[in-house]
Every structure is written in structure tokens, then in C-alpha cells.
Design a protein around this motif. Structure first.
Motif, PDB file in Angstrom:
ATOM      1  N   ALA A  50       0.961  -1.113  -0.020  1.00 22.14           N
ATOM      2  CA  ALA A  50       0.056  -0.118   0.038  1.00 22.14           C
ATOM      3  C   ALA A  50       0.958   1.233   0.043  1.00 22.14           C
ATOM      4  CB  ALA A  50      -1.150   0.133   1.174  1.00 22.14           C
ATOM      5  N   TRP A  51       2.006   1.241   0.503  1.00 18.30           N
ATOM      6  CA  TRP A  51       2.755   2.478   0.560  1.00 18.30           C
ATOM      7  C   TRP A  51       3.771   2.529  -0.504  1.00 18.30           C
ATOM      8  CZ3 TRP A  51       2.809   6.122   4.449  1.00 18.30           C
ATOM      9  CH2 TRP A  51       2.115   5.770   5.556  1.00 18.30           C
ATOM     10  N   PRO A  52       3.907   3.620  -1.285  1.00 21.98           N
ATOM     11  CA  PRO A  52       4.650   3.608  -2.442  1.00 21.98           C
ATOM     12  C   PRO A  52       6.338   3.698  -2.146  1.00 21.98           C
ATOM     13  CG  PRO A  52       3.889   5.681  -1.942  1.00 21.98           C
ATOM     14  CD  PRO A  52       3.225   4.752  -0.966  1.00 21.98           C
ATOM     15  N   ALA A  90      -1.912  10.170   0.909  1.00 19.75           N
ATOM     16  CA  ALA A  90      -3.241   9.732   1.082  1.00 19.75           C
ATOM     17  C   ALA A  90      -3.065   8.871   2.414  1.00 19.75           C
ATOM     18  CB  ALA A  90      -4.015   9.093  -0.008  1.00 19.75           C
ATOM     19  N   LEU A  91      -2.055   8.132   2.336  1.00 18.98           N
ATOM     20  CA  LEU A  91      -1.899   7.132   3.537  1.00 18.98           C
ATOM     21  C   LEU A  91      -1.123   7.820   4.894  1.00 18.98           C
ATOM     22  CD1 LEU A  91      -0.412   4.474   1.355  1.00 18.98           C
ATOM     23  CD2 LEU A  91      -2.714   4.372   2.352  1.00 18.98           C
ATOM     24  N   ALA A 123       2.031  10.265  -8.937  1.00 20.15           N
ATOM     25  CA  ALA A 123       0.918   9.099  -8.219  1.00 20.15           C
ATOM     26  C   ALA A 123       1.462   8.658  -7.155  1.00 20.15           C
ATOM     27  CB  ALA A 123       0.827   8.272  -9.490  1.00 20.15           C
ATOM     28  N   ASP A 124       2.692   8.371  -7.106  1.00 19.66           N
ATOM     29  CA  ASP A 124       3.275   7.746  -5.904  1.00 19.66           C
ATOM     30  C   ASP A 124       3.322   8.512  -4.842  1.00 19.66           C
ATOM     31  OD1 ASP A 124       3.916   5.303  -6.936  1.00 19.66           O
ATOM     32  OD2 ASP A 124       5.951   5.507  -7.467  1.00 19.66           O
ATOM     33  N   GLU A 164       1.283  11.345  -4.250  1.00 17.46           N
ATOM     34  CA  GLU A 164      -0.161  11.465  -3.955  1.00 17.46           C
ATOM     35  C   GLU A 164      -0.720  10.132  -2.942  1.00 17.46           C
ATOM     36  OE1 GLU A 164      -2.518  12.123  -7.635  1.00 17.46           O
ATOM     37  OE2 GLU A 164      -1.751  14.206  -7.632  1.00 17.46           O
ATOM     38  N   ARG A 165      -0.143   8.839  -3.606  1.00 15.36           N
ATOM     39  CA  ARG A 165      -0.600   7.768  -2.604  1.00 15.36           C
ATOM     40  C   ARG A 165       0.013   7.881  -1.217  1.00 15.36           C
ATOM     41  NH1 ARG A 165       0.604   2.291  -5.376  1.00 15.36           N
ATOM     42  NH2 ARG A 165       2.725   2.618  -4.309  1.00 15.36           N
ATOM     43  N   PHE A 166       1.149   8.404  -1.231  1.00 17.81           N
ATOM     44  CA  PHE A 166       1.794   8.584   0.158  1.00 17.81           C
ATOM     45  C   PHE A 166       1.088   9.446   1.043  1.00 17.81           C
ATOM     46  CE2 PHE A 166       4.351  11.024   3.044  1.00 17.81           C
ATOM     47  CZ  PHE A 166       4.943   9.901   3.873  1.00 17.81           C
TER      48      PHE A 166
END
Length: 132
Positions: free
Chosen positions: A25-27, A113-114, A106-107, A109-111
Motif C-alpha cells: 500500500a505504501w509507495p 493519502a496514507l 501518483a506515488d 499522492e498515494r503516500f
């Protein structure tokens, strides 16, 4: 005579797990050494904290928090990403921050968000530093 009951050890209670970059889940972040020595550019940098003053307490806290989830936590001069000054609201001079480098937006933004901590800014651009 029956054998006395010997209490057996209980297994320890499960400890809460902290997500880590090894968790899918974590980039994955680009290591700072790679990023600042002319690695793949442009990068998307998540600046977790910035301090242009004499106190580094916010930086120390950000380093501890990011290391707690398994990332490399370092205090880095803002001058390593020239595009970061304006989005971070720092006019110039000597300033340090705690960055995480990602190969793409994208990575990053994923970070974000988490991540449950503060984020000073997300900045895309070239990264390079030369330390003597």
C-alpha cells in the motif's frame, strides 16, 4: 497422584503493526542519495516539514514520524530542490526540510493519502545537491 497443573505461558498480545514501505500500500521512495546526486529527474518531492529558523523541532518530529513507518528520514537543505522555495513559502536563505522523493506524482499522492501527518508541500522538479 495427578501431576500438578503448570501454567503455560501465554503468547504475547499482538502488537499493533505500523505500515511500512514494504507494505504494497505504501509507495516506494527514491533514496535521497540517488535523488540528490543526479538521479532520475524530475522527481515529485513530498516535503513533510520545513524550518527556516533556528529551531529544528518540527524537523526532528517529522524525521521520527517518517522513520516510524519505514522511510528514510533526513533533514535536507531546500536548495537541493530549487523549485521548492515558492510552494513552501520560504523566501530564500538557509532553510532545511524533511523530504521524501518519489519517481512520479501518483506515488507521491498515494503516500500523502496514507500519511496521517502534516505535509508542507508536494513539489515536482529537478533535485540535485553537492555537499563538499
Amino acid at each position: 497422584m495427578p501431576e500438578p497443573l503448570v501454567p503455560t505461558a501465554r503468547p504475547p498480545a499482538p502488537r499493533p503493526t505500523t505500515p511500512s514501505p514494504a507494505d504494497p500500500a505504501w509507495p516506494a521512495a527514491v533514496p535521497e542519495r540517488t535523488a540528490i546526486q543526479g538521479g532520475p529527474d524530475p522527481l515529485t518531492v513530498v516535503w513533510l516539514a520545513v524550518d527556516a529558523g533556528p529551531s529544528a523541532s518540527d524537523l526532528d518530529e517529522a524525521v521520527a514520524r517518517v522513520e516510524a513507518v519505514g522511510y528514510e528520514g533526513l533533514q535536507t537543505p531546500l536548495s537541493c530542490q530549487a523549485d521548492a522555495w515558492e510552494p513552501l513559502g520560504v523566501p530564500g536563505g538557509q532553510a532545511f526540510g524533511v523530504p521524501l522523493y518519489f519517481a512520479g506524482r501518483a506515488d507521491a499522492e498515494r503516500f500523502v493519502a496514507l500519511w496521517d501527518g502534516p505535509v508542507a508541500a508536494v513539489v515536482e522538479g529537478d533535485v540535485f545537491c553537492h555537499f563538499d
